[in-house]
Design a protein around this motif. Structure first.
Motif, PDB file in Angstrom:
ATOM      1  N   MET A  33       0.876  -1.164  -0.089  1.00  9.13           N
ATOM      2  CA  MET A  33       0.140   0.031   0.073  1.00  9.13           C
ATOM      3  C   MET A  33       0.782   1.290  -0.055  1.00  9.13           C
ATOM      4  O   MET A  33       2.030   1.324   0.571  1.00  9.13           O
ATOM      5  CB  MET A  33      -0.932  -0.032   1.233  1.00  9.13           C
ATOM      6  N   THR A  34       0.413   2.447  -0.386  1.00 11.51           N
ATOM      7  CA  THR A  34       1.087   3.609  -0.873  1.00 11.51           C
ATOM      8  C   THR A  34       0.274   4.726  -0.376  1.00 11.51           C
ATOM      9  O   THR A  34      -0.887   4.975  -0.492  1.00 11.51           O
ATOM     10  CB  THR A  34       1.541   3.429  -2.410  1.00 11.51           C
ATOM     11  N   TRP A  35       1.145   5.755  -0.099  1.00  5.25           N
ATOM     12  CA  TRP A  35       0.601   7.277   0.208  1.00  5.25           C
ATOM     13  C   TRP A  35       0.992   7.977  -0.806  1.00  5.25           C
ATOM     14  O   TRP A  35       2.401   8.157  -1.043  1.00  5.25           O
ATOM     15  CB  TRP A  35       0.698   7.658   1.613  1.00  5.25           C
ATOM     16  N   VAL A  36       0.457   8.669  -1.574  1.00  8.69           N
ATOM     17  CA  VAL A  36       0.937   9.734  -2.524  1.00  8.69           C
ATOM     18  C   VAL A  36       0.264  10.998  -1.921  1.00  8.69           C
ATOM     19  O   VAL A  36      -0.696  11.035  -1.285  1.00  8.69           O
ATOM     20  CB  VAL A  36       0.545   9.526  -4.098  1.00  8.69           C
ATOM     21  N   ARG A  37       0.828  12.202  -2.463  1.00  3.97           N
ATOM     22  CA  ARG A  37       0.219  13.530  -2.062  1.00  3.97           C
ATOM     23  C   ARG A  37       0.362  14.646  -3.330  1.00  3.97           C
ATOM     24  O   ARG A  37       1.087  14.443  -4.162  1.00  3.97           O
ATOM     25  CB  ARG A  37       0.861  14.255  -0.948  1.00  3.97           C
ATOM     26  N   GLN A  38      -0.519  15.489  -3.451  1.00  7.26           N
ATOM     27  CA  GLN A  38      -0.519  16.678  -4.296  1.00  7.26           C
ATOM     28  C   GLN A  38      -0.772  17.939  -3.746  1.00  7.26           C
ATOM     29  O   GLN A  38      -1.704  18.234  -3.270  1.00  7.26           O
ATOM     30  CB  GLN A  38      -1.551  16.424  -5.443  1.00  7.26           C
ATOM     31  N   MET A  92      -3.168  17.451  -0.672  1.00  8.32           N
ATOM     32  CA  MET A  92      -4.038  16.555  -0.551  1.00  8.32           C
ATOM     33  C   MET A  92      -3.273  15.145  -0.562  1.00  8.32           C
ATOM     34  O   MET A  92      -2.574  14.782  -1.368  1.00  8.32           O
ATOM     35  CB  MET A  92      -5.170  16.725  -1.904  1.00  8.32           C
ATOM     36  N   TYR A  93      -3.831  14.192   0.441  1.00  8.37           N
ATOM     37  CA  TYR A  93      -2.933  13.136   0.372  1.00  8.37           C
ATOM     38  C   TYR A  93      -4.179  11.871   0.265  1.00  8.37           C
ATOM     39  O   TYR A  93      -5.245  12.072   0.655  1.00  8.37           O
ATOM     40  CB  TYR A  93      -2.686  12.709   1.944  1.00  8.37           C
ATOM     41  N   TYR A  94      -3.493  11.189  -0.674  1.00  9.91           N
ATOM     42  CA  TYR A  94      -4.369   9.877  -0.833  1.00  9.91           C
ATOM     43  C   TYR A  94      -3.636   8.447  -0.607  1.00  9.91           C
ATOM     44  O   TYR A  94      -2.429   8.397  -0.917  1.00  9.91           O
ATOM     45  CB  TYR A  94      -4.367   9.928  -2.587  1.00  9.91           C
ATOM     46  N   CYS A  95      -4.359   7.572  -0.290  1.00 17.33           N
ATOM     47  CA  CYS A  95      -3.720   6.362  -0.292  1.00 17.33           C
ATOM     48  C   CYS A  95      -4.020   5.630  -1.826  1.00 17.33           C
ATOM     49  O   CYS A  95      -5.130   5.922  -2.444  1.00 17.33           O
ATOM     50  CB  CYS A  95      -4.489   5.345   0.913  1.00 17.33           C
ATOM     51  N   ALA A  96      -3.321   4.514  -2.000  1.00 18.76           N
ATOM     52  CA  ALA A  96      -3.322   3.992  -3.178  1.00 18.76           C
ATOM     53  C   ALA A  96      -3.015   2.374  -2.980  1.00 18.76           C
ATOM     54  O   ALA A  96      -2.064   2.044  -1.983  1.00 18.76           O
ATOM     55  CB  ALA A  96      -2.611   4.408  -4.178  1.00 18.76           C
ATOM     56  N   ARG A  97      -3.494   1.424  -3.649  1.00 19.58           N
ATOM     57  CA  ARG A  97      -3.156   0.268  -3.755  1.00 19.58           C
ATOM     58  C   ARG A  97      -2.106  -0.113  -4.420  1.00 19.58           C
ATOM     59  O   ARG A  97      -2.007   0.248  -5.658  1.00 19.58           O
ATOM     60  CB  ARG A  97      -4.173  -0.745  -4.138  1.00 19.58           C
ATOM     61  N   ASP A  98      -1.194  -0.961  -3.828  1.00 21.04           N
ATOM     62  CA  ASP A  98       0.109  -1.419  -4.763  1.00 21.04           C
ATOM     63  C   ASP A  98       1.394  -0.371  -4.473  1.00 21.04           C
ATOM     64  O   ASP A  98       0.958   0.586  -3.926  1.00 21.04           O
ATOM     65  CB  ASP A  98       0.000  -1.335  -6.252  1.00 21.04           C
ATOM     66  N   PHE A  99       2.354  -0.794  -4.983  1.00 21.84           N
ATOM     67  CA  PHE A  99       3.642   0.062  -5.121  1.00 21.84           C
ATOM     68  C   PHE A  99       4.384  -0.216  -6.217  1.00 21.84           C
ATOM     69  O   PHE A  99       4.713  -1.526  -6.268  1.00 21.84           O
ATOM     70  CB  PHE A  99       4.367  -0.104  -3.728  1.00 21.84           C
ATOM     71  N   PHE A 100       4.838   0.561  -7.036  1.00 19.98           N
ATOM     72  CA  PHE A 100       5.697   0.461  -8.211  1.00 19.98           C
ATOM     73  C   PHE A 100       6.717   1.438  -8.194  1.00 19.98           C
ATOM     74  O   PHE A 100       7.183   1.414  -9.454  1.00 19.98           O
ATOM     75  CB  PHE A 100       4.516   0.624  -9.430  1.00 19.98           C
TER      76      PHE A 100
END
Length: 120
Positions: A33-38, A92-100
């Motif tokens: 699992m991953t966190w990304v932000r914008q 804005m912080y988003y969680c995401a499935r997977d990690f690439f």
């Protein structure tokens, strides 16, 4: 697949927040699992990821030592503890499935986001 982000808010520099991501519709424990932000006016940026059993975290250099990623596979929840927040963490912080990898941000499955604002 459903990912629901929560926990954002407005804090002063140096403050803390705990973000959560409730996952459903897939076998949570089988995925990184991953966190990304914008940030305002900028593109998506990878922040942190964690392996399937929660034993190996990965962090972007600018957040290492301040943010902590964790997960509860029994509850299907991903967390991001944000400490020592800086104005540049506003996003804005988003969680995401997977990690690439640290350069990849265009995740197919992503939450709706939760806003973090750091301001004095």
């Amino acid at each position: 697949v459903q990912l629901v982000d929560s926990g954002g808010g407005s804090v002063q520099p140096g403050g803390s927040l705990r973000l959560s991501c409730a996952a459903s519709g897939f076998t949570f424990s089988l995925y990184y699992m991953t966190w990304v932000r914008q940030a305002p006016g900028k593109g998506l940026e990878w922040v942190s990821s964690i392996n399937m059993d929660g034993t190996i975290p990965y962090y972007q250099y600018s957040v290492k030592g301040r943010f902590t990623i964790s997960r509860d596979n029994a509850k299907n929840v991903l967390y991001l503890q944000l400490n020592s927040l800086r104005t540049e963490d506003t996003a804005m912080y988003y969680c995401a499935r997977d990690f690439f990898g640290s350069e990849y941000v265009s995740y197919e499955y992503r939450g709706q986001g939760t806003q973090v604002t750091v301001s004095s």
